[in-house]
Scaffold this active site. Structure first.
Site, PDB file in Angstrom:
ATOM      1  N   PRO A 130       0.784  -1.223  -0.158  1.00  0.00           N
ATOM      2  CA  PRO A 130      -0.028  -0.167   0.025  1.00  0.00           C
ATOM      3  C   PRO A 130       0.986   1.176   0.055  1.00  0.00           C
ATOM      4  O   PRO A 130       1.563   1.639   1.214  1.00  0.00           O
ATOM      5  CB  PRO A 130      -0.759   0.060   1.187  1.00  0.00           C
ATOM      6  N   ASP A 168       5.884   2.388   1.798  1.00  0.00           N
ATOM      7  CA  ASP A 168       5.029   1.069   2.182  1.00  0.00           C
ATOM      8  C   ASP A 168       4.378   1.116   3.496  1.00  0.00           C
ATOM      9  O   ASP A 168       4.995   1.384   4.541  1.00  0.00           O
ATOM     10  CB  ASP A 168       6.006  -0.120   1.997  1.00  0.00           C
ATOM     11  N   HIS A 169       3.094   1.545   3.514  1.00  0.00           N
ATOM     12  CA  HIS A 169       2.325   1.773   4.583  1.00  0.00           C
ATOM     13  C   HIS A 169       2.581   1.026   5.684  1.00  0.00           C
ATOM     14  O   HIS A 169       2.182   0.979   6.958  1.00  0.00           O
ATOM     15  CB  HIS A 169       1.059   2.017   4.251  1.00  0.00           C
ATOM     16  N   ARG A 170       2.602  -0.434   5.284  1.00  0.00           N
ATOM     17  CA  ARG A 170       2.824  -1.560   6.222  1.00  0.00           C
ATOM     18  C   ARG A 170       4.024  -1.381   7.242  1.00  0.00           C
ATOM     19  O   ARG A 170       4.068  -2.035   8.373  1.00  0.00           O
ATOM     20  CB  ARG A 170       2.827  -2.834   5.632  1.00  0.00           C
TER      21      ARG A 170
END
Length: 476
Positions: free
Chosen positions: A275, A448-450
């Protein structure tokens, strides 16, 4: 007869493509001698022969692909004595001469017949990895004795991540140099590594060590002579675009290379599985431009730096303060990396490559500039090893030389971030209540939002901005 099988040159490789055979059918092959150049999904690598004899048959021609473990060639024993089974066949068929008894069986203790000699065994894919690991271990002590590293930046640590490809590349780098007259040269491991980094042909270097051994000083002198007549590049240059021929038919199908296929697969995987979110900032580059100009006036042209080198250094230092950015997502967990290895995206006419500058936070600006040029040149000329593309923890993509003011980049796995660099533009800016000219550069961080979140991304970008706007911190 030894069968040469398609080796596994990376942990994700399923098939390999024969780019070129370095020997022809009928040529004599020595064990450890480069035999074939193979295109894997990560890099183009020369593979050595693991048996001595005559290249009796090429099974897979140039341009064709084969699965791992498939037989691609056969190497005969190269001996003059006929095989034992054929040599004894006439005795079985022809009757014994009149008055003579049939030949007796060999008595116990008699010298073994040639048939008892060990026969060449088929080369299994695992042999390539085993041979590479053996080569690494064998050179470790010699390199330490010579005052150098076994391999730059810790090969064994990288081996757990990159798999067999890096070790196969190591084996290629470590192979003995051969003079033009065919004789083997004596080269110290440190000298061999330096020669690979500087692109020095060891066959043209005269050794000053005991017995003609080539030393580190010999390679450094040869590298200096090589760079003297050449003016080093001081900034990223745009690739001269060769005009693409217009298709003659309604549709033209373009087949992808292994590397292009891998890039497409990895970027698609990143775009659809990670994401992404984006953070953009504008950086005042006035002081950075002046620093670069003063720096380059004070050093030799071969040591000149580019603005991209300043960005690499700033990003590397910022990553040491934000280890959560120097990380990756792996199987539902976050892996934070100790080393700061910066991938530098390079667009070529037919492919996108990302050579990796290792431990960039520990290097000076001059070293970053020199190693970046060497990495990119090896990549452009297809002389890069698998190791040159492995181990990235963060990436940078610069399109500023194409007058692009801003863009967003897709994260390069396994990184969790990539910084997109735009052009430096002259703009009217407000300073102390006055409108004055200023140099501004827009950068966009893809995240990367994770792995980390918006606040961390903004703080990291603030640190990069601070370092570039106060660039003396990059020189100290």
């Amino acid at each position: 007869m030894a069968s040469v099988q398609m080796p596994r040159l990376s942990d994700s490789m399923e098939t390999g493509k024969i780019l070129r055979w370095l020997k022809k059918e009928g040529d004599q092959v020595q064990k450890g001698e480069p035999l074939v150049e193979i295109e894997s999904d990560k890099a183009n690598i020369e593979v050595e022969a693991y048996a001595t004899g005559k290249l009796s048959k090429i099974v897979v021609p140039e341009g064709e692909s084969a699965a791992i473990g498939a037989v691609i060639a056969e190497i005969g024993d190269g001996g003059t004595t006929a095989p034992a089974d054929k040599a004894t066949a006439p005795a079985d068929k022809a009757p014994a001469p009149q008055g003579q008894a049939p030949a007796a069986e060999p008595k116990q203790g008699a010298r073994p017949a040639p048939a008892d000699a060990p026969k060449p065994q088929a080369t299994k894919p695992e042999a390539h990895v085993a041979q590479a690991e053996k080569a690494v271990g064998a050179t470790a002590q010699a390199a330490a004795d010579a005052g150098g590293e076994q391999y730059p930046h810790g090969g064994p640590d990288d081996r757990t991540e990159v798999g067999a490809a890096a070790q196969a590349a190591l084996n290629v780098i470590r192979r003995p140099a051969e003079q033009e007259n065919g004789e083997r040269q004596r080269v110290s491991p440190v000298a061999r590594r330096l020669a690979e980094e500087h692109g020095v042909d060891l066959r043209r270097v005269q050794g000053s060590g005991p017995g003609g051994r080539i030393t580190k000083e010999d390679v450094e002198a040869a590298a200096q002579q090589k760079t003297q007549p050449q003016a080093a590049a001081t900034a990223p240059t745009r690739e001269a675009r060769q005009p693409t021929a217009r298709p003659t038919g309604e549709v033209e199908v373009v087949e992808l290379s292994k590397l292009q296929t891998t890039v497409a697969m990895r970027l698609a995987q990143s775009a659809f599985s990670a994401p992404h979110f984006y953070v953009t900032s504008e950086i005042a580059m006035d002081d950075a431009v002046r620093l670069r100009q003063m720096f380059n006036e004070a050093v030799d042209k071969s040591e000149a730096i580019s603005l991209n080198d300043l960005v690499v250094k700033a990003v590397a230092l910022a990553l040491t303060k934000f280890p959560e950015v120097n990380a990756s997502w792996a199987d539902g967990r976050i892996e934070r990396k100790r080393d700061v290895n910066i991938g530098i995206a390079v667009g070529l006419p037919d492919r996108l490559i990302v050579p990796v500058l290792r431990n960039a936070d520990q290097k000076s600006l001059k070293d970053i500039a020199k190693e970046s040029r060497q990495l990119i040149e090896r990549a452009r000329t297809n002389k890069a090893s698998g190791q040159d593309y492995m181990g990235n923890t963060f990436s940078i993509s610069n399109l500023g030389m194409y007058d692009v003011d801003q863009f967003t980049a897709i994260i390069n796995p396994p990184d969790s971030g990539i910084l997109a660099i735009g052009a430096i533009e002259d703009k009217p800016v407000v300073k102390d209540g006055q409108i004055v000219p200023g140099k501004r550069m827009r950068v966009t961080l893809s995240v990367d939002h994770r792995v980390f979140y918006g606040v961390t991304a903004a703080q990291f970008l603030q640190e990069v901005k601070r370092l570039l706007q106060s660039p003396m911190a990059l020189v100290l």
